[in-house]
Design a protein around this motif. Structure first.
Motif, PDB file in Angstrom:
ATOM      1  N   ILE A 140       1.484  -4.876  -7.467  1.00 50.32           N
ATOM      2  CA  ILE A 140       2.698  -5.401  -6.651  1.00 50.32           C
ATOM      3  C   ILE A 140       3.604  -4.121  -6.601  1.00 50.32           C
ATOM      4  O   ILE A 140       4.232  -4.075  -5.766  1.00 50.32           O
ATOM      5  N   MET A 141       4.259  -4.344  -8.045  1.00 44.99           N
ATOM      6  CA  MET A 141       5.214  -3.121  -8.365  1.00 44.99           C
ATOM      7  C   MET A 141       4.910  -1.797  -7.736  1.00 44.99           C
ATOM      8  O   MET A 141       5.918  -1.347  -6.985  1.00 44.99           O
ATOM      9  N   ALA A 142       3.589  -1.495  -7.949  1.00 47.59           N
ATOM     10  CA  ALA A 142       3.362  -0.160  -7.206  1.00 47.59           C
ATOM     11  C   ALA A 142       3.190  -0.157  -5.735  1.00 47.59           C
ATOM     12  O   ALA A 142       3.536   0.869  -5.229  1.00 47.59           O
ATOM     13  N   GLY A 143       2.719  -1.371  -5.348  1.00 47.18           N
ATOM     14  CA  GLY A 143       2.733  -1.411  -3.726  1.00 47.18           C
ATOM     15  C   GLY A 143       4.047  -1.651  -3.204  1.00 47.18           C
ATOM     16  O   GLY A 143       4.532  -0.994  -1.883  1.00 47.18           O
ATOM     17  N   ALA A 144       5.370  -1.806  -4.025  1.00 45.81           N
ATOM     18  CA  ALA A 144       6.493  -1.732  -3.554  1.00 45.81           C
ATOM     19  C   ALA A 144       6.927  -0.382  -2.932  1.00 45.81           C
ATOM     20  O   ALA A 144       7.576  -0.161  -2.212  1.00 45.81           O
TER      21      ALA A 144
END
Length: 305
Positions: free
Chosen positions: A74-78
């Protein structure tokens, strides 16, 4: 100028929707920046022995069917979300302002041609255009940015064109023309600042829908590639396990929903904080309601015995 900017920011922060939008958008941007240098685990790291781990330590949001850490993904998808939202916003701004200026400041035949062109382009759904382009040139975030940016740039042009025509008839614009300002100088000094509130709402809406479009296209396989982290692709990977592990689908769906909601609310709050007509109307309403409201608060009902 510095005082005006500070007062506008203060008015924005005093609104609950403005605070919510600023905090959420700031957190998403900060998360995207932090993920460039650090994530709890490698987002693409597969650990079969850790598959479907529940939320806890060290996987705070659990893991998916291949053992990848949900928080890291989720952090990388941000990063993808911020890239698509900002990129589509820039493309929509340039394309929309250009079309609106051509449709408001040029000769009549050019204005009518631009109006017909805008009506034709706006008839095609943005997602359909992006899917057709992706089917020909392959799925890519750049395809999503350009397709969504141009699609919503047409919407911005359609809304801004009548606003520019209205402001163009104002006395201060006429005075600027009489003083020797060129059409471009008039556009930058007088026209665009006076239509900025309407533009901000359209731009925030375009960025919010760009986030949804990227998630939807990635979900369908037309957006981010397999090697690029994306909230939409994460939803697509986990949809088959919805009935077995429903919590794994909650996290990407929740961040998409909150981010889109924050962008929409932030645009409305910015318009209220920067548009003087809305502030004057709201202030006059409060002044008119003040005495009656005070009387209502101080009125004591009679007790009939």
């Amino acid at each position: 100028m510095r005082k005006r900017r500070g007062s506008a920011l203060g008015r924005l922060w005093r609104q609950s929707t403005g605070r919510f939008g600023l905090i959420v958008v700031g957190l998403v941007v900060l998360t995207a920046a932090v993920s460039l240098v650090w994530t709890p685990f490698d987002p693409q790291r597969v650990e079969i022995t850790d598959r479907w781990a529940p939320p806890g330590w060290p996987h705070l949001l659990g893991t998916d069917n291949t053992g990848r850490d949900m928080l890291s993904m989720i952090m990388a998808g941000a990063r993808t979300t911020v890239f698509v939202a900002v990129g589509a916003g820039i493309v929509a701004t340039v394309f929309g302002v250009l079309l609106a200026a051509l449709g408001a400041l040029t000769a009549r035949w050019v204005r009518e041609t631009v109006a017909v062109l805008v009506d034709i382009l706006i008839a095609f759904p943005v997602l359909l255009i992006a899917m057709m382009i992706s089917a020909v040139w392959g799925g890519s975030l750049w395809i999503v940015v350009w397709a969504v940016g141009i699609g919503f740039g047409v919407n911005i042009a359609r809304v801004m064109r009548p606003e520019l025509r209205r402001v163009l008839r104002s006395d201060f614009v006429m005075a600027g023309k009489a003083s020797g300002l060129t059409p471009l100088q008039n556009l930058g000094r007088h026209l665009l600042p006076n239509v900025a509130p309407v533009f901000i709402v359209q731009l925030s809406w375009s960025m919010a829908v760009a986030v949804l479009a990227e998630a939807g296209l990635s979900y369908l396989g037309f957006g981010a590639s397999v090697t690029e982290p994306s909230w939409g692709r994460l939803l697509a990977d986990l949809q088959g396990f919805l009935t077995v592990y429903p919590l794994s689908v909650v996290w990407p769906g929740l961040v998409i929903t909150i981010t889109v909601l924050a962008l929409n609310l932030l645009g409305d709050a910015i318009r209220e904080a920067t548009d003087p007509t809305l502030r004057e109307a709201r202030g006059s309403t409060r002044r008119e309601a003040g005495p009656s409201a005070r009387r209502a608060r101080t009125h004591m009902p009679e007790v009939i015995s």
